[in-house]
Scaffold this motif. Structure first.
Motif, PDB file in Angstrom:
ATOM      1  N   ARG A   1      -0.752   5.004  -0.737  1.00 49.51           N
ATOM      2  CA  ARG A   1      -1.132   5.834   0.405  1.00 49.51           C
ATOM      3  C   ARG A   1      -0.429   7.185   0.310  1.00 49.51           C
ATOM      4  O   ARG A   1      -1.019   8.242   0.552  1.00 49.51           O
ATOM      5  CB  ARG A   1      -0.763   5.133   1.719  1.00 49.51           C
ATOM      6  CG  ARG A   1      -1.142   5.928   2.964  1.00 49.51           C
ATOM      7  CD  ARG A   1      -0.820   5.147   4.235  1.00 49.51           C
ATOM      8  NE  ARG A   1      -1.575   3.902   4.298  1.00 49.51           N
ATOM      9  CZ  ARG A   1      -2.832   3.813   4.693  1.00 49.51           C
ATOM     10  NH1 ARG A   1      -3.493   4.909   5.052  1.00 49.51           N
ATOM     11  NH2 ARG A   1      -3.439   2.646   4.720  1.00 49.51           N
TER      12      ARG A   1
ATOM     13  N   ASN B   1       0.787  -1.237   0.000  1.00 47.38           N
ATOM     14  CA  ASN B   1       0.000   0.000   0.000  1.00 47.38           C
ATOM     15  C   ASN B   1       0.818   1.286   0.000  1.00 47.38           C
ATOM     16  O   ASN B   1       0.308   2.352  -0.358  1.00 47.38           O
ATOM     17  CB  ASN B   1      -0.936   0.035   1.216  1.00 47.38           C
ATOM     18  CG  ASN B   1      -2.120  -0.893   1.063  1.00 47.38           C
ATOM     19  OD1 ASN B   1      -2.484  -1.271  -0.041  1.00 47.38           O
ATOM     20  ND2 ASN B   1      -2.717  -1.271   2.179  1.00 47.38           N
TER      21      ASN B   1
ATOM     22  N   LYS C   1      -4.268   1.614  -6.164  1.00 49.82           N
ATOM     23  CA  LYS C   1      -3.368   0.460  -6.228  1.00 49.82           C
ATOM     24  C   LYS C   1      -3.807  -0.504  -7.321  1.00 49.82           C
ATOM     25  O   LYS C   1      -2.975  -0.985  -8.115  1.00 49.82           O
ATOM     26  CB  LYS C   1      -3.331  -0.262  -4.870  1.00 49.82           C
ATOM     27  CG  LYS C   1      -2.409  -1.475  -4.863  1.00 49.82           C
ATOM     28  CD  LYS C   1      -2.206  -2.011  -3.455  1.00 49.82           C
ATOM     29  CE  LYS C   1      -3.440  -2.678  -2.916  1.00 49.82           C
ATOM     30  NZ  LYS C   1      -3.169  -3.415  -1.653  1.00 49.82           N
TER      31      LYS C   1
END
Length: 240
Positions: free
Chosen positions: A170, A166, A225
């Protein structure tokens, strides 16, 4: 064939260290003097990569530079298949960058010391280290400098992408900085994960249109993502 590869690899590694020592002062001193001189450091990093790759018969073809807007930071993500990705990145990216790197590389004599000035180290086994690395990368992006992240987290020995972590996404959602997919094609064939032997040849690097995060909510991380994974996977399948 293996004997020839061994001889070639020894030759390539010998030149690697010779050129590393030659270029070390030019790479290291500018950032010691001021972080504003990072562009000088990256000029000489590219010089090192060009001289070394030319000397060992590794050629780089770069495609899609028109997608990169000068003066704008990006979060570059790439498929990590080989140690040869290290010279491929400064050869391809026409910007000053900071890379997220695994902490183990910092222990390599001279190389780790030099690269520590342009890298953000992370201990992949430590949640606290991963969190700290994101904070440092956020500061880099806020200063207008691009960052490079291998979203798979490690070198991939297969032809297909491993699941993405992630962190890069992020970071993109929190800062609004676009994701720039970068497909490195051919590096794994010249030097794979499971072998220290190298071969001369050609590495192609492809950029696509940047992927801009929409909003800054938690759900956008998963969406970004997935979109980035699909884009990079399509680039690899198209150009391999």
């Amino acid at each position: 064939m293996k004997i020839l590869k061994t001889i070639y690899t020894i030759y390539a590694l010998l030149l690697f260290w010779i050129f590393m020592i030659i270029f070390a002062p030019f790479i290291f001193i500018p950032l010691l003097l001021s972080s504003k001189w990072g562009y000088v450091t990256f000029f000489f990093i590219r010089c090192w990569a060009k001289v070394w790759s030319f000397s060992i018969g590794v050629k780089f073809n770069i495609h899609g530079l028109e997608h990169i807007e000068e003066g704008k930071p990006y979060i570059y993500i790439f498929n990590h298949t080989s140690y040869l990705d290290a010279p491929a990145i400064p050869m391809a990216v026409p910007q000053e960058i900071r890379a997220l790197g695994k902490k183990e590389l910092s222990k390599i004599p001279l190389f780790g010391f030099m690269i520590s000035k342009i890298a953000v180290w992370v201990d992949r086994q430590s949640p606290e280290s991963r969190k700290e690395s994101i904070i440092r990368l956020r500061k880099v992006l806020h200063s207008g400098v691009s960052v490079v992240v291998a979203p798979e987290g490690t070198r991939n020995p297969s032809d297909s992408l491993m699941p993405f972590q992630n962190g890069a996404f992020r970071l993109s959602v929190e800062t609004g900085v676009p994701i720039m997919p970068m497909a490195i094609i051919g590096a794994g064939k010249l030097m794979g994960r499971d072998s220290l032997l190298m071969s001369p040849g050609t590495i192609d690097v492809y950029f696509s249109k940047p992927i801009v995060p929409i909003g800054n909510h938690e759900g956008e991380i998963a969406h970004l993502k997935e979109k980035s994974y699909n884009r990079l996977e399509a680039m690899i399948l198209t150009h391999e």
